[in-house]
Design a protein around this motif. Sequence first.
Motif, PDB file in Angstrom:
ATOM      1  N   PRO A 102     -20.728  92.233  28.077  1.00  0.00           N
ATOM      2  CA  PRO A 102     -20.854  90.836  28.661  1.00  0.00           C
ATOM      3  C   PRO A 102     -20.254  89.708  28.179  1.00  0.00           C
ATOM      4  O   PRO A 102     -19.635  89.736  27.184  1.00  0.00           O
ATOM      5  N   ASP A 103     -19.787  88.546  29.004  1.00  0.00           N
ATOM      6  CA  ASP A 103     -19.257  87.506  28.536  1.00  0.00           C
ATOM      7  C   ASP A 103     -19.969  86.290  28.397  1.00  0.00           C
ATOM      8  O   ASP A 103     -19.876  85.394  27.940  1.00  0.00           O
ATOM      9  N   MET A 104     -21.618  86.706  28.904  1.00  0.00           N
ATOM     10  CA  MET A 104     -22.589  85.728  28.992  1.00  0.00           C
ATOM     11  C   MET A 104     -24.122  86.351  28.711  1.00  0.00           C
ATOM     12  O   MET A 104     -23.919  87.178  29.440  1.00  0.00           O
ATOM     13  N   VAL A 105     -24.776  85.894  27.917  1.00  0.00           N
ATOM     14  CA  VAL A 105     -26.373  86.324  27.796  1.00  0.00           C
ATOM     15  C   VAL A 105     -27.109  85.272  27.832  1.00  0.00           C
ATOM     16  O   VAL A 105     -27.054  84.293  27.335  1.00  0.00           O
ATOM     17  N   LEU A 106     -27.980  85.295  28.820  1.00  0.00           N
ATOM     18  CA  LEU A 106     -28.822  84.178  29.015  1.00  0.00           C
ATOM     19  C   LEU A 106     -30.149  84.758  28.371  1.00  0.00           C
ATOM     20  O   LEU A 106     -30.876  85.608  28.697  1.00  0.00           O
ATOM     21  N   MET A 107     -30.821  83.601  27.538  1.00  0.00           N
ATOM     22  CA  MET A 107     -32.047  84.008  26.795  1.00  0.00           C
ATOM     23  C   MET A 107     -33.032  82.865  26.677  1.00  0.00           C
ATOM     24  O   MET A 107     -32.489  81.832  26.967  1.00  0.00           O
ATOM     25  N   VAL A 108     -34.254  83.213  26.400  1.00  0.00           N
ATOM     26  CA  VAL A 108     -35.263  82.190  26.076  1.00  0.00           C
ATOM     27  C   VAL A 108     -34.883  81.869  24.388  1.00  0.00           C
ATOM     28  O   VAL A 108     -34.483  82.787  23.755  1.00  0.00           O
ATOM     29  N   GLY A 109     -35.271  80.799  24.005  1.00  0.00           N
ATOM     30  CA  GLY A 109     -35.186  80.365  22.696  1.00  0.00           C
ATOM     31  C   GLY A 109     -36.530  80.952  21.816  1.00  0.00           C
ATOM     32  O   GLY A 109     -37.440  81.362  22.135  1.00  0.00           O
ATOM     33  N   GLY A 110     -36.291  80.177  20.670  1.00  0.00           N
ATOM     34  CA  GLY A 110     -37.404  80.426  19.684  1.00  0.00           C
ATOM     35  C   GLY A 110     -37.131  81.195  18.488  1.00  0.00           C
ATOM     36  O   GLY A 110     -36.200  81.904  18.520  1.00  0.00           O
ATOM     37  N   ALA A 111     -37.976  81.163  17.611  1.00  0.00           N
ATOM     38  CA  ALA A 111     -37.900  81.917  16.272  1.00  0.00           C
ATOM     39  C   ALA A 111     -37.455  83.510  16.704  1.00  0.00           C
ATOM     40  O   ALA A 111     -36.766  83.994  15.985  1.00  0.00           O
ATOM     41  N   ASP A 112     -38.222  84.026  17.459  1.00  0.00           N
ATOM     42  CA  ASP A 112     -37.879  85.622  17.825  1.00  0.00           C
ATOM     43  C   ASP A 112     -36.726  85.882  18.388  1.00  0.00           C
ATOM     44  O   ASP A 112     -36.113  86.922  18.027  1.00  0.00           O
ATOM     45  N   ASN A 113     -35.996  85.046  18.774  1.00  0.00           N
ATOM     46  CA  ASN A 113     -34.555  85.336  19.493  1.00  0.00           C
ATOM     47  C   ASN A 113     -33.563  84.617  18.675  1.00  0.00           C
ATOM     48  O   ASN A 113     -32.350  85.028  18.897  1.00  0.00           O
ATOM     49  N   ARG A 114     -33.774  83.915  17.580  1.00  0.00           N
ATOM     50  CA  ARG A 114     -32.744  83.372  16.728  1.00  0.00           C
ATOM     51  C   ARG A 114     -31.673  84.091  16.413  1.00  0.00           C
ATOM     52  O   ARG A 114     -30.395  84.008  16.554  1.00  0.00           O
ATOM     53  N   ARG A 115     -32.243  85.357  15.740  1.00  0.00           N
ATOM     54  CA  ARG A 115     -31.268  86.248  15.202  1.00  0.00           C
ATOM     55  C   ARG A 115     -30.140  86.862  15.999  1.00  0.00           C
ATOM     56  O   ARG A 115     -29.142  86.892  15.874  1.00  0.00           O
ATOM     57  N   ALA A 116     -30.943  87.218  17.147  1.00  0.00           N
ATOM     58  CA  ALA A 116     -29.970  87.747  18.195  1.00  0.00           C
ATOM     59  C   ALA A 116     -28.990  86.787  18.836  1.00  0.00           C
ATOM     60  O   ALA A 116     -27.824  87.176  19.116  1.00  0.00           O
ATOM     61  N   VAL A 117     -29.447  85.523  19.032  1.00  0.00           N
ATOM     62  CA  VAL A 117     -28.460  84.431  19.523  1.00  0.00           C
ATOM     63  C   VAL A 117     -27.528  84.317  18.519  1.00  0.00           C
ATOM     64  O   VAL A 117     -26.093  84.165  18.825  1.00  0.00           O
ATOM     65  N   GLU A 118     -27.639  84.207  16.985  1.00  0.00           N
ATOM     66  CA  GLU A 118     -26.628  84.223  16.030  1.00  0.00           C
ATOM     67  C   GLU A 118     -25.709  85.444  16.097  1.00  0.00           C
ATOM     68  O   GLU A 118     -24.461  85.253  16.091  1.00  0.00           O
ATOM     69  N   GLU A 119     -26.354  86.547  16.382  1.00  0.00           N
ATOM     70  CA  GLU A 119     -25.385  88.017  16.236  1.00  0.00           C
ATOM     71  C   GLU A 119     -24.560  87.935  17.563  1.00  0.00           C
ATOM     72  O   GLU A 119     -23.463  87.955  17.261  1.00  0.00           O
ATOM     73  N   PHE A 120     -25.090  87.401  18.803  1.00  0.00           N
ATOM     74  CA  PHE A 120     -23.961  87.530  19.909  1.00  0.00           C
ATOM     75  C   PHE A 120     -22.928  86.583  19.583  1.00  0.00           C
ATOM     76  O   PHE A 120     -21.911  86.840  20.200  1.00  0.00           O
ATOM     77  N   THR A 121     -23.164  85.358  19.168  1.00  0.00           N
ATOM     78  CA  THR A 121     -22.323  84.170  19.009  1.00  0.00           C
ATOM     79  C   THR A 121     -21.422  84.739  18.145  1.00  0.00           C
ATOM     80  O   THR A 121     -20.017  84.423  18.208  1.00  0.00           O
ATOM     81  N   ARG A 122     -21.696  85.367  16.899  1.00  0.00           N
ATOM     82  CA  ARG A 122     -20.752  85.925  15.928  1.00  0.00           C
ATOM     83  C   ARG A 122     -19.754  86.719  16.552  1.00  0.00           C
ATOM     84  O   ARG A 122     -18.516  86.806  16.287  1.00  0.00           O
ATOM     85  N   LEU A 123     -20.371  87.609  17.595  1.00  0.00           N
ATOM     86  CA  LEU A 123     -19.463  88.718  18.173  1.00  0.00           C
ATOM     87  C   LEU A 123     -18.597  88.099  19.223  1.00  0.00           C
ATOM     88  O   LEU A 123     -17.880  88.597  20.125  1.00  0.00           O
ATOM     89  N   GLY A 124     -18.567  86.798  19.366  1.00  0.00           N
ATOM     90  CA  GLY A 124     -17.881  86.009  20.714  1.00  0.00           C
ATOM     91  C   GLY A 124     -18.403  86.154  21.871  1.00  0.00           C
ATOM     92  O   GLY A 124     -17.732  85.624  22.726  1.00  0.00           O
ATOM     93  N   ILE A 125     -19.535  86.595  21.847  1.00  0.00           N
ATOM     94  CA  ILE A 125     -20.438  86.488  23.256  1.00  0.00           C
ATOM     95  C   ILE A 125     -21.096  84.933  23.480  1.00  0.00           C
ATOM     96  O   ILE A 125     -21.845  84.809  22.477  1.00  0.00           O
TER      97      ILE A 125
END
Length: 305
Positions: A102-125
């Motif tokens: 993907p070039d974009m992932v749409l997600m809901v926020g909150g503590a449960d998704n914070r790690r995934a948001v950080e990981e995708f961002t680190r990988l350039g997504i």
Amino acid sequence: MDLSIAFVVGALAFSAVTPETQAVGDTIRFTDDEGRRIVLATPPTRIISLVPAASEILYELGAGDRIVARSRFDNYPPAILALPSVGDAVRPAAELVLAHSPDMVLMVGGADNRRAVEEFTRLGIAAVVIRINTFDDLERNIQRLGRLTAREETGSRLWERLQGELAAVGDLTEGLTRPSIYYDVAYPPAFTIGAQSYLDSLMSLAGGRNVFGDVNAPSPQVSLEAIAVREPQILIRPLSRSSGYRPPDPAGRPGWSALPAVRNGDIRTVDADLLHRLGPRIGQAARALALAIHPELAERPEDDE
């Protein structure tokens, strides 16, 4: 708590800021609903949507062909079921998401998704967090996704149509007696709807009164004692086909028979897959809720509506 309900509650519970979208050439810059600055070198063409409401908006905008994968909770429109599922919307499995490039992932926020948001961002997504609490959020999400997919005019027309549909439901219920409502999001423990959720607004529009409308939270956990003090006349029970989640029947819960709604058998079932999607079907959701609260409306001649 069932994960699908945790998704609903979690999606209603996080804070946000107003996004601004700017395009310079093909480059797109905007702020997501957790205040994170997103920069896209080109408009997104391979979107993974982990937010069913956002998926529905993209399809309604005519951009459904940009979605390459979905969450397991996505079930509308039917065409989305042909797409591969990457599993849960909360704490998604990164390897399943990355497999679809993907070039974009749409997600809901909150503590449960914070790690995934950080990981995708680190990988350039581009991991874009969106809020789905209020009608203002719906308007903003339509506008944002319209800009990202070059369908701004379509988005404007969609929002105008939804405003008209909601206004029509308000006209339909105007002047009716407004029974007190307990909205049964989850049990056990008991979660309901508070003043910061669009569902509170939807209940008012549909001709009801949310007994926890005085609580300044989107999805508070409440006690049986607090419910009993408010004496709800009707209990709205949302059931989801997509998740299969079925909380215990209120009539069989310890102590719940003391509630007027349960004692009198005024338990009304609604479709959670419709009501819990703050997207293009919100007008249908408002009408469905109005009919659940006021079933007599179904007998009105169409000319009266």
